[in-house]
Motif scaffolding. Structure first.
Motif, PDB file in Angstrom:
ATOM      1  N   LEU A  31       0.541  -1.438  -0.387  1.00  0.00           N
ATOM      2  CA  LEU A  31      -0.016  -0.497   0.118  1.00  0.00           C
ATOM      3  C   LEU A  31       0.613   1.186  -0.095  1.00  0.00           C
ATOM      4  O   LEU A  31       0.481   1.607  -0.652  1.00  0.00           O
ATOM      5  N   LEU A  32       1.872   1.131   0.627  1.00  0.00           N
ATOM      6  CA  LEU A  32       2.989   2.656   1.013  1.00  0.00           C
ATOM      7  C   LEU A  32       2.915   2.543  -0.385  1.00  0.00           C
ATOM      8  O   LEU A  32       3.489   3.662  -0.706  1.00  0.00           O
ATOM      9  N   ASN A  33       3.744   1.491  -1.138  1.00  0.00           N
ATOM     10  CA  ASN A  33       4.521   1.564  -2.880  1.00  0.00           C
ATOM     11  C   ASN A  33       3.186   2.052  -3.912  1.00  0.00           C
ATOM     12  O   ASN A  33       3.577   2.579  -4.535  1.00  0.00           O
ATOM     13  N   VAL A  34       2.073   1.307  -3.591  1.00  0.00           N
ATOM     14  CA  VAL A  34       1.121   2.117  -4.080  1.00  0.00           C
ATOM     15  C   VAL A  34       0.677   4.123  -4.382  1.00  0.00           C
ATOM     16  O   VAL A  34       0.804   4.454  -4.869  1.00  0.00           O
ATOM     17  N   LEU A  35       0.712   3.924  -3.305  1.00  0.00           N
ATOM     18  CA  LEU A  35       0.399   5.729  -2.783  1.00  0.00           C
ATOM     19  C   LEU A  35       2.122   6.732  -3.086  1.00  0.00           C
ATOM     20  O   LEU A  35       1.175   7.476  -3.544  1.00  0.00           O
ATOM     21  N   ILE A  36       2.923   6.137  -2.353  1.00  0.00           N
ATOM     22  CA  ILE A  36       3.895   6.521  -3.379  1.00  0.00           C
ATOM     23  C   ILE A  36       3.878   6.818  -5.321  1.00  0.00           C
ATOM     24  O   ILE A  36       4.011   7.860  -5.880  1.00  0.00           O
ATOM     25  N   SER A  37       3.094   5.710  -5.270  1.00  0.00           N
ATOM     26  CA  SER A  37       3.569   5.705  -7.480  1.00  0.00           C
ATOM     27  C   SER A  37       1.870   6.144  -7.906  1.00  0.00           C
ATOM     28  O   SER A  37       1.504   6.406  -8.690  1.00  0.00           O
ATOM     29  N   PHE A  38       1.115   6.372  -6.967  1.00  0.00           N
ATOM     30  CA  PHE A  38      -0.419   6.797  -7.525  1.00  0.00           C
ATOM     31  C   PHE A  38      -0.289   7.896  -8.595  1.00  0.00           C
ATOM     32  O   PHE A  38      -0.746   8.201  -9.737  1.00  0.00           O
ATOM     33  N   PRO A  39       0.691   9.113  -8.199  1.00  0.00           N
ATOM     34  CA  PRO A  39       0.091  10.343  -7.966  1.00  0.00           C
ATOM     35  C   PRO A  39       0.366  10.044  -9.836  1.00  0.00           C
ATOM     36  O   PRO A  39      -0.282  10.229 -11.288  1.00  0.00           O
ATOM     37  N   ASN A  40       1.915   9.568 -10.416  1.00  0.00           N
ATOM     38  CA  ASN A  40       2.864   9.753 -11.330  1.00  0.00           C
ATOM     39  C   ASN A  40       2.141   8.500 -12.161  1.00  0.00           C
ATOM     40  O   ASN A  40       1.981   8.950 -13.632  1.00  0.00           O
ATOM     41  N   GLY A  41       1.605   7.384 -11.709  1.00  0.00           N
ATOM     42  CA  GLY A  41       0.593   6.767 -12.312  1.00  0.00           C
ATOM     43  C   GLY A  41      -0.196   7.121 -13.261  1.00  0.00           C
ATOM     44  O   GLY A  41      -0.790   7.181 -14.610  1.00  0.00           O
ATOM     45  N   VAL A  42      -1.276   7.531 -12.862  1.00  0.00           N
ATOM     46  CA  VAL A  42      -3.021   8.117 -13.003  1.00  0.00           C
ATOM     47  C   VAL A  42      -2.426   9.994 -14.026  1.00  0.00           C
ATOM     48  O   VAL A  42      -3.120   9.763 -15.445  1.00  0.00           O
ATOM     49  N   ARG A  43      -1.477  10.477 -13.966  1.00  0.00           N
ATOM     50  CA  ARG A  43      -0.377  11.466 -14.735  1.00  0.00           C
ATOM     51  C   ARG A  43       0.185  10.500 -16.618  1.00  0.00           C
ATOM     52  O   ARG A  43      -0.498  10.963 -17.317  1.00  0.00           O
ATOM     53  N   LEU A  44       0.363   9.081 -15.834  1.00  0.00           N
ATOM     54  CA  LEU A  44       0.452   7.884 -16.594  1.00  0.00           C
ATOM     55  C   LEU A  44      -0.174   7.894 -17.594  1.00  0.00           C
ATOM     56  O   LEU A  44      -0.533   7.878 -19.226  1.00  0.00           O
ATOM     57  N   ILE A  45      -1.629   7.422 -17.228  1.00  0.00           N
ATOM     58  CA  ILE A  45      -2.607   6.862 -17.599  1.00  0.00           C
ATOM     59  C   ILE A  45      -3.364   8.355 -18.788  1.00  0.00           C
ATOM     60  O   ILE A  45      -4.238   7.987 -19.543  1.00  0.00           O
ATOM     61  N   SER A  46      -3.506   9.142 -18.154  1.00  0.00           N
ATOM     62  CA  SER A  46      -4.249  10.437 -18.616  1.00  0.00           C
ATOM     63  C   SER A  46      -3.180  10.775 -19.457  1.00  0.00           C
ATOM     64  O   SER A  46      -4.049  11.061 -20.677  1.00  0.00           O
ATOM     65  N   LYS A  47      -2.056  11.027 -20.090  1.00  0.00           N
ATOM     66  CA  LYS A  47      -1.458  10.896 -20.927  1.00  0.00           C
ATOM     67  C   LYS A  47      -1.526  10.220 -22.188  1.00  0.00           C
ATOM     68  O   LYS A  47      -1.945  10.598 -23.212  1.00  0.00           O
ATOM     69  N   SER A  48      -1.334   8.694 -21.411  1.00  0.00           N
ATOM     70  CA  SER A  48      -1.026   7.774 -22.622  1.00  0.00           C
ATOM     71  C   SER A  48      -3.107   8.070 -23.034  1.00  0.00           C
ATOM     72  O   SER A  48      -2.772   7.258 -24.381  1.00  0.00           O
ATOM     73  N   ILE A  49      -3.814   7.539 -22.317  1.00  0.00           N
ATOM     74  CA  ILE A  49      -5.177   7.896 -23.168  1.00  0.00           C
ATOM     75  C   ILE A  49      -5.690   9.317 -24.223  1.00  0.00           C
ATOM     76  O   ILE A  49      -6.396   9.352 -24.429  1.00  0.00           O
ATOM     77  N   SER A  50      -4.785  10.833 -23.574  1.00  0.00           N
ATOM     78  CA  SER A  50      -5.498  11.487 -24.560  1.00  0.00           C
ATOM     79  C   SER A  50      -4.180  11.292 -25.912  1.00  0.00           C
ATOM     80  O   SER A  50      -5.255  12.110 -26.630  1.00  0.00           O
ATOM     81  N   SER A  51      -3.577  11.007 -25.647  1.00  0.00           N
ATOM     82  CA  SER A  51      -2.571  10.551 -26.712  1.00  0.00           C
ATOM     83  C   SER A  51      -3.020   9.703 -27.846  1.00  0.00           C
ATOM     84  O   SER A  51      -2.981   9.761 -28.702  1.00  0.00           O
ATOM     85  N   GLY A  52      -4.308   8.481 -27.304  1.00  0.00           N
ATOM     86  CA  GLY A  52      -4.397   7.501 -28.198  1.00  0.00           C
ATOM     87  C   GLY A  52      -3.513   6.483 -28.612  1.00  0.00           C
ATOM     88  O   GLY A  52      -4.228   6.004 -28.975  1.00  0.00           O
ATOM     89  N   GLU A  53      -2.837   6.543 -27.264  1.00  0.00           N
ATOM     90  CA  GLU A  53      -1.961   5.411 -27.416  1.00  0.00           C
ATOM     91  C   GLU A  53      -1.995   4.168 -26.121  1.00  0.00           C
ATOM     92  O   GLU A  53      -1.616   3.664 -26.193  1.00  0.00           O
ATOM     93  N   PHE A  54      -3.112   4.389 -25.031  1.00  0.00           N
ATOM     94  CA  PHE A  54      -3.539   3.318 -24.018  1.00  0.00           C
ATOM     95  C   PHE A  54      -3.050   1.983 -24.290  1.00  0.00           C
ATOM     96  O   PHE A  54      -2.582   1.277 -23.504  1.00  0.00           O
ATOM     97  N   GLY A  55      -4.206   1.652 -25.453  1.00  0.00           N
ATOM     98  CA  GLY A  55      -4.065   0.329 -25.769  1.00  0.00           C
ATOM     99  C   GLY A  55      -2.132  -0.508 -26.280  1.00  0.00           C
ATOM    100  O   GLY A  55      -2.677  -1.422 -25.550  1.00  0.00           O
ATOM    101  N   LYS A  56      -2.022   0.351 -26.599  1.00  0.00           N
ATOM    102  CA  LYS A  56      -0.105   0.474 -26.661  1.00  0.00           C
ATOM    103  C   LYS A  56       0.288   0.109 -25.346  1.00  0.00           C
ATOM    104  O   LYS A  56       1.331  -0.590 -25.551  1.00  0.00           O
ATOM    105  N   GLU A  57       0.182   0.999 -24.954  1.00  0.00           N
ATOM    106  CA  GLU A  57       1.397   1.017 -23.931  1.00  0.00           C
ATOM    107  C   GLU A  57      -0.014   0.899 -22.558  1.00  0.00           C
ATOM    108  O   GLU A  57       0.560   0.440 -20.903  1.00  0.00           O
ATOM    109  N   SER A  58      -0.645  -0.501 -22.102  1.00  0.00           N
ATOM    110  CA  SER A  58      -1.647  -0.144 -21.384  1.00  0.00           C
ATOM    111  C   SER A  58      -0.776  -1.674 -20.933  1.00  0.00           C
ATOM    112  O   SER A  58      -0.804  -1.644 -19.292  1.00  0.00           O
TER     113      SER A  58
END
Length: 161
Positions: free
Chosen positions: A36-63
């Motif tokens: 849970l501590l590792n998830v907590l520390i990675s959560f903000p960057n993970g959300v940024r990665l997902i939103s960037k990937s979705i907005s660029s239309g590359e989420f399927g490739k980068e998922s």
């Protein structure tokens, strides 16, 4: 009890009572807390990665990268970081001549990281990322960790040697 009890202990540190209760936390609950501590520390960057990937239309490739490899690397580097910080604890233990085994120092390291990780995540969410802030969080960890180590009794002369 479980993970919430582990979180409560992490938040009560470096009180003497909480330090001595750490050894009573079940391994399952401790490992869940570590994840849970590792998830907590990675959560903000993970959300940024997902939103960037979705907005660029590359989420399927980068998922695969975002959902599996990134969290795996966070766990790996988190474990390595804990190992290094616990090694600092071994040095502190030797200088302070305290009766502590490495396994307990490792566990103490994880719990001493509770406040620094929570604060790091908060600052990361707010977009505040400065090297000086990371240094302050490291000092906060070291202060909590040192206080925890010094709670344990000194090694008596003639016992270990």
């Amino acid at each position: 009890m479980g993970v919430l009890h582990a979180l409560k202990l992490g938040l009560l540190l470096p009180s003497k009572r909480a330090v001595f209760q750490l050894n009573r936390v079940k391994t399952k609950d401790f490992l869940t807390y570590l994840v849970l501590l590792n998830v907590l520390i990675s959560f903000p960057n993970g959300v940024r990665l997902i939103s960037k990937s979705i907005s660029s239309g590359e989420f399927g490739k980068e998922s695969l990268l975002i959902l599996f490899i990134y969290p795996s690397f966070i766990m790996l580097f988190g474990t390595i970081g804990i190992f290094l910080l616990a090694s600092i604890g071994v040095l502190i233990r030797a200088v302070a001549k305290r009766k502590l085994v490495y396994q307990l120092l490792w566990k103490m390291t994880v719990y001493a990281l509770t406040y620094p990780i929570m604060l790091y995540t908060l600052f990361d969410v707010l977009g505040i990322t400065q090297w000086a802030l990371n240094l302050v969080l490291l000092v906060l960890f070291l202060v909590i960790f040192l206080k925890m180590i010094l709670i344990y009794p000194r090694i008596r002369k003639g016992m270990d040697g």
